[in-house]
Design a protein around this motif. Structure first.
Motif, PDB file in Angstrom:
ATOM      1  N   GLY A 163       0.796  -1.221   0.000  1.00 19.21           N
ATOM      2  CA  GLY A 163       0.000   0.000   0.000  1.00 19.21           C
ATOM      3  C   GLY A 163       0.823   1.262   0.000  1.00 19.21           C
ATOM      4  O   GLY A 163       0.288   2.353   0.199  1.00 19.21           O
ATOM      5  N   ASN A 218       1.144   3.845   3.976  1.00 23.71           N
ATOM      6  CA  ASN A 218       0.283   2.849   4.631  1.00 23.71           C
ATOM      7  C   ASN A 218       0.989   2.141   5.778  1.00 23.71           C
ATOM      8  O   ASN A 218       0.395   1.311   6.464  1.00 23.71           O
ATOM      9  N   LYS A 255      -5.349  -2.580   1.674  1.00 22.65           N
ATOM     10  CA  LYS A 255      -4.634  -1.930   0.572  1.00 22.65           C
ATOM     11  C   LYS A 255      -3.458  -2.764   0.073  1.00 22.65           C
ATOM     12  O   LYS A 255      -2.881  -2.458  -0.974  1.00 22.65           O
TER      13      LYS A 255
END
Length: 480
Positions: A17, A21, A41
């Motif tokens: 991600g 993230n 994600k």
């Protein structure tokens, strides 16, 4: 400086991600351990198919990418490429992102012990080798060489509350020096020596909790465990937990101009007495009950307990749950001088290795053999993730066979009451920690070897007889 793992690092960062993230990243023996803002994600399927990634596990609030023996180098590349600061938090965790109690506990335990695991194992090996050297008359306890090396091997365990005070505080987002200070107070010689003095009285006299006390704080009896808090694990972690809560509260209410010294001052002056008066005694009782529970279980049926722990250990490894056994083992060592929990699981690494060796010898799949041979070598040193994720788990039946054979080995260890006397290395290096340093008996070492060999022979034989490569057509279909 460029690394040959930079490409892999970029793929990992992109497919978790992106940098934004990531909350934090660290690593253990074989895995990168990420805490992510949003695990949805991450492109897990892409990561699993990436060369250099053995598996991806989502457990204990962590997104774990299994790398294998090269994990330290890959971790360095990930930190370099992503400009990460390692174990330090990289971003604020969302307020609504909460772990379940079980996941939070495993996350706390792994985060507290992972930074010290390598040194903990190393000094444990030193203690074991010294016991072997003493047994064979190569060194005596009065030799300067022995004394100095013993200081290396013993001091780390003796001052463990200080070390865990630092790692626990860092894990919980507190001031590590406050954690260190709490640990120092618990290991302070004048405190440790109190339990050897004449008792002033007995608290809870006439009950099962009757405990002699040797000093008081504001006229309140201070209840200390025999030998003090050196080498203990649970009291310092619980004390730091409350210290971090106190520290964060004080950070909000104390004026900025005096925060630097008033926050530590008030945190320590409150938490340290509370630790000696409340936290220490309560955790001491709980640890004693847990130790007694395990001893009772092994006393009733060591064979059954050993079979369950031995058979399930590799499953625990898959989900990272094996870290939960570490504080239990250290607690037992501090309380009774030995651990009989992890010994039941110790043969599992060797059994897994024998299983992979059988697959390596029987298989004609050159790609599989290239994975299996390094897995055999690392397995002898106690690192089995490559074996599990690269060979036995994808093939399913070999993994089941290794678990059943490990249950046999664990049953032998449990039934015979095999013990280890120090934390130490993995695999073959662990055997030195099974030599009793007091009696210098080879009982535990000898039966450990027997249990290992029995499990290895059973697993190797069954796997070698039953294993078959997948049909070529089926493999081609999978690759498509």
């Amino acid at each position: 400086m460029a690394s040959k793992y930079d490409g892999l690092a970029r793929i990992i960062i992109q497919n978790i991600g992106g940098k934004s993230n990531v909350i934090s990243v660290t690593h253990c023996v074989t895995r990168l351990r990420f805490k992510l803002q949003d695990e949805s994600k991450a492109n897990t399927d892409i990561l699993k198919a990436t060369d250099g990634v053995a598996a991806v596990i989502q457990s204990g609030g962590q997104y774990q990418i299994v790398i294998g023996n090269q994990v330290a180098a890959v971790y360095d590349a990930v930190c370099q490429v992503g400009h990460f600061s390692g174990e330090k938090a990289l971003a604020e965790q969302p307020a609504d992102k909460k772990l379940s109690p079980g996941a939070a506990l495993i996350d706390l335990i792994s985060g507290t012990f992972l930074p010290v695991l390598g040194v903990l194992s190393g000094v444990g090996i030193i203690r074991g080798l010294l016991a072997v050297a003493s047994f064979f008359g190569l060194l005596s306890a009065t030799d300067g060489t022995y004394v100095i090396l013993n200081a290396v091997g013993t001091s780390f365990f003796y001052f463990l509350p200080i070390i865990l005070g630092m790692t626990a505080a860092e894990k919980m987002g507190g001031n590590k020096f406050i954690g260190i200070s709490i640990g120092c107070s618990m290991c302070y010689p004048a405190i440790v020596d109190l339990s050897g003095m004449e008792a002033l009285g007995t608290a809870f006299e006439g009950t099962i909790f009757a405990t002699p006390y040797y000093t008081t704080f504001l006229k309140i009896p201070v209840l200390l465990p025999s030998g003090g808090y050196t080498s203990t694990v649970v009291p310092i972690i619980v004390a730091v937990f409350f210290a971090v809560k106190m520290e964060k509260l004080l950070q909000k209410i104390i004026p900025d101009v005096v925060k630097m010294f008033f926050v530590p001052l008030f945190t320590l002056i409150i938490i340290v007495p509370v630790t000696f008066l409340v936290i220490g005694p309560i955790t001491g009782i709980l640890c004693a009950l847990i130790t007694q529970l395990f001893n009772t279980v092994f006393g009733v049926s060591g064979l059954l307990a050993g079979a369950i722990l031995g058979g399930m250990f590799q499953v625990f490894v898959i989900f990272g749950l094996h870290w939960g056994l570490t504080p239990l083992a250290l607690t037992s060592m501090a309380a009774v001088g030995y651990d009989n929990i992890i010994p039941t699981a110790m043969p599992a690494a060797f059994v897994q290795t024998a299983t992979v060796l059988a697959v390596y010898l029987k298989s004609k799949d050159e790609k599989l053999k290239k994975v299996a041979l390094p897995a055999v070598i690392s397995g002898l040193f106690g690192i089995t993730e490559t074996a599990i994720y690269g060979v036995t788990l994808p093939k399913k039946k070999p993994f089941v066979i290794s678990c059943l054979a490990s249950a046999v080995s664990g049953a032998i260890m449990g039934a015979l009451g095999v013990k280890r006397y120090s934390m130490g290395g993995l695999g073959i290096f662990a055997l030195a920690t099974y030599l009793n340093p007091e009696t210098q008996s080879f009982y535990d070492v000898g039966w450990s070897i027997v249990a290992i060999l029995v499990g290895m022979v059973v697993s190797f034989a069954i796997t070698f007889i039953t294993y078959k490569d997948e049909p070529v057509a089926e493999k081609a279909a999978v690759e498509e």
